[in-house]
Design a protein around this motif. Structure first.
Motif, PDB file in Angstrom:
ATOM      1  N   ALA A  30      17.288  47.868   7.246  1.00  0.00           N
ATOM      2  CA  ALA A  30      17.767  48.274   5.915  1.00  0.00           C
ATOM      3  C   ALA A  30      17.950  49.780   5.803  1.00  0.00           C
ATOM      4  CB  ALA A  30      16.817  47.763   4.831  1.00  0.00           C
ATOM      5  N   TYR A  34      21.496  51.238   4.622  1.00  0.00           N
ATOM      6  CA  TYR A  34      21.507  52.036   3.384  1.00  0.00           C
ATOM      7  C   TYR A  34      22.087  53.420   3.668  1.00  0.00           C
ATOM      8  CZ  TYR A  34      19.481  54.718  -0.520  1.00  0.00           C
ATOM      9  OH  TYR A  34      19.284  55.553  -1.598  1.00  0.00           O
ATOM     10  N   ASP A  82      16.690  52.548   0.810  1.00  0.00           N
ATOM     11  CA  ASP A  82      16.653  51.360   1.661  1.00  0.00           C
ATOM     12  C   ASP A  82      16.718  50.055   0.871  1.00  0.00           C
ATOM     13  OD1 ASP A  82      16.225  53.390   3.496  1.00  0.00           O
ATOM     14  OD2 ASP A  82      14.101  52.903   3.765  1.00  0.00           O
ATOM     15  N   ARG A  83      16.909  50.109  -0.460  1.00  0.00           N
ATOM     16  CA  ARG A  83      16.912  48.900  -1.282  1.00  0.00           C
ATOM     17  C   ARG A  83      18.139  48.753  -2.174  1.00  0.00           C
ATOM     18  NH1 ARG A  83      12.554  48.963  -5.018  1.00  0.00           N
ATOM     19  NH2 ARG A  83      13.245  46.872  -5.526  1.00  0.00           N
ATOM     20  N   THR A  96      22.807  46.054  -2.964  1.00  0.00           N
ATOM     21  CA  THR A  96      21.407  45.743  -2.705  1.00  0.00           C
ATOM     22  C   THR A  96      21.258  45.469  -1.214  1.00  0.00           C
ATOM     23  OG1 THR A  96      21.691  43.399  -3.242  1.00  0.00           O
ATOM     24  CG2 THR A  96      20.924  44.856  -5.019  1.00  0.00           C
ATOM     25  N   PHE A  97      20.135  45.896  -0.677  1.00  0.00           N
ATOM     26  CA  PHE A  97      19.843  45.797   0.749  1.00  0.00           C
ATOM     27  C   PHE A  97      18.550  44.994   0.900  1.00  0.00           C
ATOM     28  CE2 PHE A  97      22.111  49.613  -0.291  1.00  0.00           C
ATOM     29  CZ  PHE A  97      23.119  49.687   0.655  1.00  0.00           C
ATOM     30  N   SER A  98      18.662  43.777   1.415  1.00  0.00           N
ATOM     31  CA  SER A  98      17.507  42.889   1.542  1.00  0.00           C
ATOM     32  C   SER A  98      17.188  42.684   3.015  1.00  0.00           C
ATOM     33  CB  SER A  98      17.809  41.532   0.900  1.00  0.00           C
ATOM     34  OG  SER A  98      18.162  41.693  -0.454  1.00  0.00           O
ATOM     35  N   PRO A  99      16.020  43.174   3.466  1.00  0.00           N
ATOM     36  CA  PRO A  99      15.651  42.990   4.877  1.00  0.00           C
ATOM     37  C   PRO A  99      15.583  41.511   5.244  1.00  0.00           C
ATOM     38  CG  PRO A  99      14.200  44.572   3.805  1.00  0.00           C
ATOM     39  CD  PRO A  99      15.015  43.927   2.724  1.00  0.00           C
ATOM     40  N   THR A 105      19.754  43.141   7.806  1.00  0.00           N
ATOM     41  CA  THR A 105      19.793  43.420   6.367  1.00  0.00           C
ATOM     42  C   THR A 105      20.918  42.608   5.745  1.00  0.00           C
ATOM     43  OG1 THR A 105      19.079  45.679   6.830  1.00  0.00           O
ATOM     44  CG2 THR A 105      20.002  45.258   4.642  1.00  0.00           C
ATOM     45  N   VAL A 107      23.326  42.567   2.802  1.00  0.00           N
ATOM     46  CA  VAL A 107      23.873  43.506   1.822  1.00  0.00           C
ATOM     47  C   VAL A 107      24.710  42.728   0.817  1.00  0.00           C
ATOM     48  CG1 VAL A 107      25.273  45.575   1.465  1.00  0.00           C
ATOM     49  CG2 VAL A 107      24.013  45.276   3.611  1.00  0.00           C
TER      50      VAL A 107
END
Length: 165
Positions: A30, A34, A82-83, A96-99, A105, A107
């Motif tokens: 992420a 990001y 990173d989010r 939005t960035f979700s691991p 990630t 996105v």
């Protein structure tokens, strides 16, 4: 395309229908994904040709698509490293960035608040979804494989403007 009223977390900026939403899994952490959207030196490898500066909370930057003679002023509303990224351009747009596991990630990019008649707003939402999908695909190719696909430039070459020189 999902159409619903959606209020962004922590920044009280509603994204009103119709809403354009696209998403993509990028096989990088992420923080790296990001950074690719915050740093114009990276973003220009897959989306716009140049930007006036890095995205910073409260900043206003300009993004340029020189091949089309176009630019956009972007107001940075919220950054959560990173989010999440939330900008106003010319409508609210949220990344939005979700691991997903150790090295991937998911996105999601959401845009809404388009102006005009119902037909014009839907057309703008469809166009935004297409453009953001190209940006995500280009980002994926760049980060995962180091390849610049020139997706945005090649999307409508008949609209390129002559270069000086």
């Amino acid at each position: 395309m999902i159409i619903r009223l959606f209020t962004s977390r922590e920044a009280d900026m509603p994204i009103s229908p119709p809403v354009a939403r696209t998403h993509m899994l990028i096989r990088k952490p992420a923080a790296e994904v990001y950074r690719a959207f915050v740093d114009p030196l990276q973003t220009c490898r897959f989306w716009f040709t140049r930007g006036s500066g890095e995205l910073r909370q409260g900043a206003t930057v300009t993004w340029h698509w020189d091949m089309y003679g176009a630019s956009a002023t972007v107001d940075v509303i919220a950054l959560e490293p990173d989010r999440r990224i939330l900008v106003h351009w010319p409508t609210p747009v949220e990344w939005t960035f979700s691991p997903r596991g150790d090295g991937a990630t998911f996105v999601t990019i959401t845009a809404g608040g388009f102006d005009g008649s119902d037909n014009e707003r839907v057309a703008q939402a469809i166009d935004a979804m297409g453009g953001f999908t190209l940006a995500l695909a280009g980002c994926k190719a760049w980060l995962e494989h180091g390849i610049e696909l020139s997706l945005v430039a090649d999307h409508d070459p008949g609209q390129h403007v002559p270069r000086d020189g």
